[in-house]
Design an enzyme around this catalytic site. Structure first.
Site, PDB file in Angstrom:
ATOM      1  N   THR A 145      12.505  29.214 -14.535  1.00  0.00           N
ATOM      2  CA  THR A 145      12.565  28.866 -13.109  1.00  0.00           C
ATOM      3  C   THR A 145      13.191  27.492 -12.882  1.00  0.00           C
ATOM      4  OG1 THR A 145      10.514  30.087 -12.844  1.00  0.00           O
ATOM      5  CG2 THR A 145      11.177  28.692 -11.012  1.00  0.00           C
ATOM      6  N   LEU A 146      12.679  26.484 -13.578  1.00  0.00           N
ATOM      7  CA  LEU A 146      13.214  25.130 -13.400  1.00  0.00           C
ATOM      8  C   LEU A 146      14.661  25.058 -13.862  1.00  0.00           C
ATOM      9  CD1 LEU A 146      10.404  24.105 -12.774  1.00  0.00           C
ATOM     10  CD2 LEU A 146      10.616  22.414 -14.578  1.00  0.00           C
ATOM     11  N   VAL A 224      11.993  16.693 -16.388  1.00  0.00           N
ATOM     12  CA  VAL A 224      11.147  17.132 -15.277  1.00  0.00           C
ATOM     13  C   VAL A 224      10.113  18.129 -15.764  1.00  0.00           C
ATOM     14  CG1 VAL A 224      12.779  16.745 -13.385  1.00  0.00           C
ATOM     15  CG2 VAL A 224      12.922  18.865 -14.715  1.00  0.00           C
ATOM     16  N   ALA A 225       9.982  18.286 -17.099  1.00  0.00           N
ATOM     17  CA  ALA A 225       9.092  19.337 -17.631  1.00  0.00           C
ATOM     18  C   ALA A 225       7.716  18.755 -17.971  1.00  0.00           C
ATOM     19  CB  ALA A 225       9.743  20.010 -18.825  1.00  0.00           C
ATOM     20  N   ARG A 226       7.583  18.221 -19.181  1.00  0.00           N
ATOM     21  CA  ARG A 226       6.320  17.581 -19.580  1.00  0.00           C
ATOM     22  C   ARG A 226       6.651  16.417 -20.506  1.00  0.00           C
ATOM     23  NH1 ARG A 226       4.123  19.590 -16.010  1.00  0.00           N
ATOM     24  NH2 ARG A 226       2.335  20.997 -15.945  1.00  0.00           N
ATOM     25  N   ASP A 250      10.313  12.322 -14.563  1.00  0.00           N
ATOM     26  CA  ASP A 250       9.210  12.639 -13.647  1.00  0.00           C
ATOM     27  C   ASP A 250       7.892  12.769 -14.402  1.00  0.00           C
ATOM     28  OD1 ASP A 250       8.348  13.320 -10.957  1.00  0.00           O
ATOM     29  OD2 ASP A 250       8.065  15.379 -11.662  1.00  0.00           O
ATOM     30  N   GLU A 255      -0.040   9.859 -18.208  1.00  0.00           N
ATOM     31  CA  GLU A 255       0.120   9.751 -16.752  1.00  0.00           C
ATOM     32  C   GLU A 255      -1.197   9.347 -16.121  1.00  0.00           C
ATOM     33  OE1 GLU A 255       1.852  13.382 -15.281  1.00  0.00           O
ATOM     34  OE2 GLU A 255       3.549  13.248 -16.625  1.00  0.00           O
ATOM     35  N   HIS A 274       5.495  12.021 -11.319  1.00  0.00           N
ATOM     36  CA  HIS A 274       5.205  13.459 -11.460  1.00  0.00           C
ATOM     37  C   HIS A 274       5.105  14.117 -10.081  1.00  0.00           C
ATOM     38  CE1 HIS A 274       3.432  16.665 -14.340  1.00  0.00           C
ATOM     39  NE2 HIS A 274       4.066  17.233 -13.341  1.00  0.00           N
TER      40      HIS A 274
HETATM   41  P1  NAD Z   1       9.250  29.231 -16.776  1.00  0.00           P
HETATM   42  O1  NAD Z   1       8.259  29.970 -17.581  1.00  0.00           O
HETATM   43  O2  NAD Z   1       9.867  29.905 -15.597  1.00  0.00           O
HETATM   44  O3  NAD Z   1      10.464  28.763 -17.705  1.00  0.00           O
HETATM   45  C1  NAD Z   1      10.318  28.151 -18.968  1.00  0.00           C
HETATM   46  C2  NAD Z   1      11.458  28.638 -19.849  1.00  0.00           C
HETATM   47  O4  NAD Z   1      11.479  27.921 -21.076  1.00  0.00           O
HETATM   48  C3  NAD Z   1      11.322  30.139 -20.208  1.00  0.00           C
HETATM   49  O5  NAD Z   1      12.541  30.777 -19.919  1.00  0.00           O
HETATM   50  C4  NAD Z   1      11.039  30.099 -21.701  1.00  0.00           C
HETATM   51  O6  NAD Z   1      11.559  31.233 -22.371  1.00  0.00           O
HETATM   52  C5  NAD Z   1      11.768  28.829 -22.102  1.00  0.00           C
HETATM   53  N1  NAD Z   1      11.362  28.277 -23.401  1.00  0.00           N
HETATM   54  C6  NAD Z   1      10.112  28.145 -23.910  1.00  0.00           C
HETATM   55  N2  NAD Z   1      10.162  27.557 -25.123  1.00  0.00           N
HETATM   56  C7  NAD Z   1      11.470  27.308 -25.375  1.00  0.00           C
HETATM   57  C8  NAD Z   1      12.167  26.707 -26.464  1.00  0.00           C
HETATM   58  N3  NAD Z   1      11.514  26.290 -27.549  1.00  0.00           N
HETATM   59  N4  NAD Z   1      13.505  26.587 -26.366  1.00  0.00           N
HETATM   60  C9  NAD Z   1      14.174  27.035 -25.288  1.00  0.00           C
HETATM   61  N5  NAD Z   1      13.571  27.630 -24.230  1.00  0.00           N
HETATM   62  C10 NAD Z   1      12.235  27.751 -24.292  1.00  0.00           C
HETATM   63  O7  NAD Z   1       8.534  27.894 -16.336  1.00  0.00           O
HETATM   64  P2  NAD Z   1       9.058  26.854 -15.220  1.00  0.00           P
HETATM   65  O8  NAD Z   1       8.439  27.163 -13.915  1.00  0.00           O
HETATM   66  O9  NAD Z   1      10.533  26.738 -15.325  1.00  0.00           O
HETATM   67  O10 NAD Z   1       8.380  25.514 -15.730  1.00  0.00           O
HETATM   68  C11 NAD Z   1       8.689  24.988 -17.016  1.00  0.00           C
HETATM   69  C12 NAD Z   1       7.773  23.818 -17.315  1.00  0.00           C
HETATM   70  O11 NAD Z   1       8.121  22.735 -16.470  1.00  0.00           O
HETATM   71  C13 NAD Z   1       6.310  24.115 -17.013  1.00  0.00           C
HETATM   72  O12 NAD Z   1       5.670  24.641 -18.150  1.00  0.00           O
HETATM   73  C14 NAD Z   1       5.769  22.772 -16.615  1.00  0.00           C
HETATM   74  O13 NAD Z   1       5.227  22.123 -17.748  1.00  0.00           O
HETATM   75  C15 NAD Z   1       6.979  22.005 -16.119  1.00  0.00           C
HETATM   76  N6  NAD Z   1       6.959  21.798 -14.657  1.00  0.00           N
HETATM   77  C16 NAD Z   1       6.983  20.533 -14.163  1.00  0.00           C
HETATM   78  C17 NAD Z   1       6.960  20.313 -12.782  1.00  0.00           C
HETATM   79  C18 NAD Z   1       6.996  18.929 -12.194  1.00  0.00           C
HETATM   80  O14 NAD Z   1       6.382  18.691 -11.177  1.00  0.00           O
HETATM   81  N7  NAD Z   1       7.709  18.002 -12.772  1.00  0.00           N
HETATM   82  C19 NAD Z   1       6.904  21.414 -11.904  1.00  0.00           C
HETATM   83  C20 NAD Z   1       6.923  22.703 -12.435  1.00  0.00           C
HETATM   84  C21 NAD Z   1       6.961  22.872 -13.810  1.00  0.00           C
END
Ligand code: NAD
Length: 308
Positions: A145-146, A224-226, A250, A255, A274
């Site tokens: 998604t992101l 923007v992930a973790r 972010d 945190e 964040h």
């Molecule tokens: P999502 O499940 O839609 O997408 C994550 C993608 O990463 C999936 O396609 C998965 O197959 C892929 N993936 C997993 N391990 C991998 C690897 N080793 N190499 C390559 N690809 C890999 O999740 P999302 O909604 O996109 O969110 C992703 C992460 O971002 C969440 O787990 C969360 O920790 C973080 N997040 C942060 C915020 C924020 O406020 N900054 C908001 C939403 C999500």
């Protein structure tokens, strides 16, 4: 068994307004209660929460209002046979926009002009410093998604988007997809590297000294992930030594980011607290997802975004 109530745990207040969330459910089939840590649960209860609590395992179903569920003990949910769902799928626009915001600012120096504005300083940078993001390469690590939210927006700005994905399969709008084993090739020619994977044992520390060395010295990291996906000490070293040019961040290992962190002091680092998904509509997007799952649960259908 049927759900008899939806318990909204007070920890949702970390991300969204509690009362606003509760009142976002229209024509809802079951009562909604705002609960605190004294509450007990049984299988007729659905729980929506930001933070984990051990007693949630007694509920019929638990929803994490965040996309990242790394704080929840998935093994315990499996053992207890309590379904766990998360809020992935709703952050493409919000986090996509903030990631693109960092890139535009880092390229066109808005962050520097704003800093100088604080001193009434009409600052004219070195001619060679600003650049357009158009035609620059962005490597997006993780195309969920992101990742897709970021790549769609980067495409609209005319960037050359490549990505890293475990399946290695191509997707629209991403000119080249690399396998995680070829991460260094994927990031070598990228002006921006955006991290969009979940925090798991295989992604922890995925971006560290070797990756910063593989990146160009004019390249920027966007996380923007973790926080723990990036080795923060290695990032600080890379910024200090000029191994990379800067970052938009972010998320952090700790945190709130501690006051003594050197990250606060780099001119070419943009820090947001964040708030990648924070907008005035966030509670409505989450409520819509929870409501859909309540209907699915009552109809005996499979839950959306089930992680356990
Ligand atoms: P999502 O499940 O839609 O997408 C994550 C993608 O990463 C999936 O396609 C998965 O197959 C892929 N993936 C997993 N391990 C991998 C690897 N080793 N190499 C390559 N690809 C890999 O999740 P999302 O909604 O996109 O969110 C992703 C992460 O971002 C969440 O787990 C969360 O920790 C973080 N997040 C942060 C915020 C924020 O406020 N900054 C908001 C939403 C999500």
């Amino acid at each position: 068994p049927e759900l008899r109530r939806l318990c909204v745990h007070e920890s949702i207040g970390n991300a969204i307004p509690r009362e606003g969330f509760v009142s976002a459910f229209d024509n809802f089939p079951i009562p909604i209660e705002l609960v605190s840590d004294d509450e007990t649960y049984d299988e007729g209860d659905a729980v929506a929460s930001f933070e984990p609590r051990p007693e949630f395992l007694d509920a019929g179903w638990v929803h994490v209002i965040r996309a990242g569920y790394d704080a929840f003990d998935t093994n315990a949910y499996e053992t207890a046979r309590t379904p766990l769902t998360n809020s992935t799928g709703i952050h493409g626009t919000t986090v996509g926009e903030i990631a693109v915001g960092y890139m535009l600012s880092l390229a066109r120096m808005l962050h520097i002009y704003r800093d100088r504005q604080n001193d009434d300083d009409w600052y004219e940078p070195e001619y060679s410093r600003p650049f357009t993001v158009e035609d620059e390469r962005l490597c997006v690590i993780g195309l969920g998604t992101l990742g897709q939210g970021i790549s769609e927006r980067a495409n609209a700005l005319g960037m050359d988007v490549v990505g890293v994905r475990r399946s290695g399969k191509s997707i629209p709008g991403v000119s080249e997809v690399y396998h995680p084993d070829d991460l260094h090739d994927a990031i070598a020619d990228a002006r921006f590297v955006a991290v969009a994977v979940p925090h798991t044992p295989s992604t922890e520390g995925m971006i560290s000294t070797a990756e910063f060395e593989a990146m160009g010295d004019d390249a920027y990291l966007v996380n923007v992930a973790r926080g723990p996906i990036v080795d923060e000490d290695a990032l600080i070293d890379a910024l200090d030594s000029g191994t990379i040019a800067g970052a938009g961040l972010d998320v952090f290992e700790t945190e709130p980011l501690p006051e003594e962190s050197p990250l606060w002091d780099f001119e070419e680092v943009i820090i947001s607290p964040h708030r990648g998904s924070a907008t005035n509509r966030y509670h409505l997007d989450i409520a819509e997802l929870v409501a859909e799952n309540v209907h699915r649960y009552q109809d005996g259908e499979s839950l959306k975004n089930r992680v356990v």
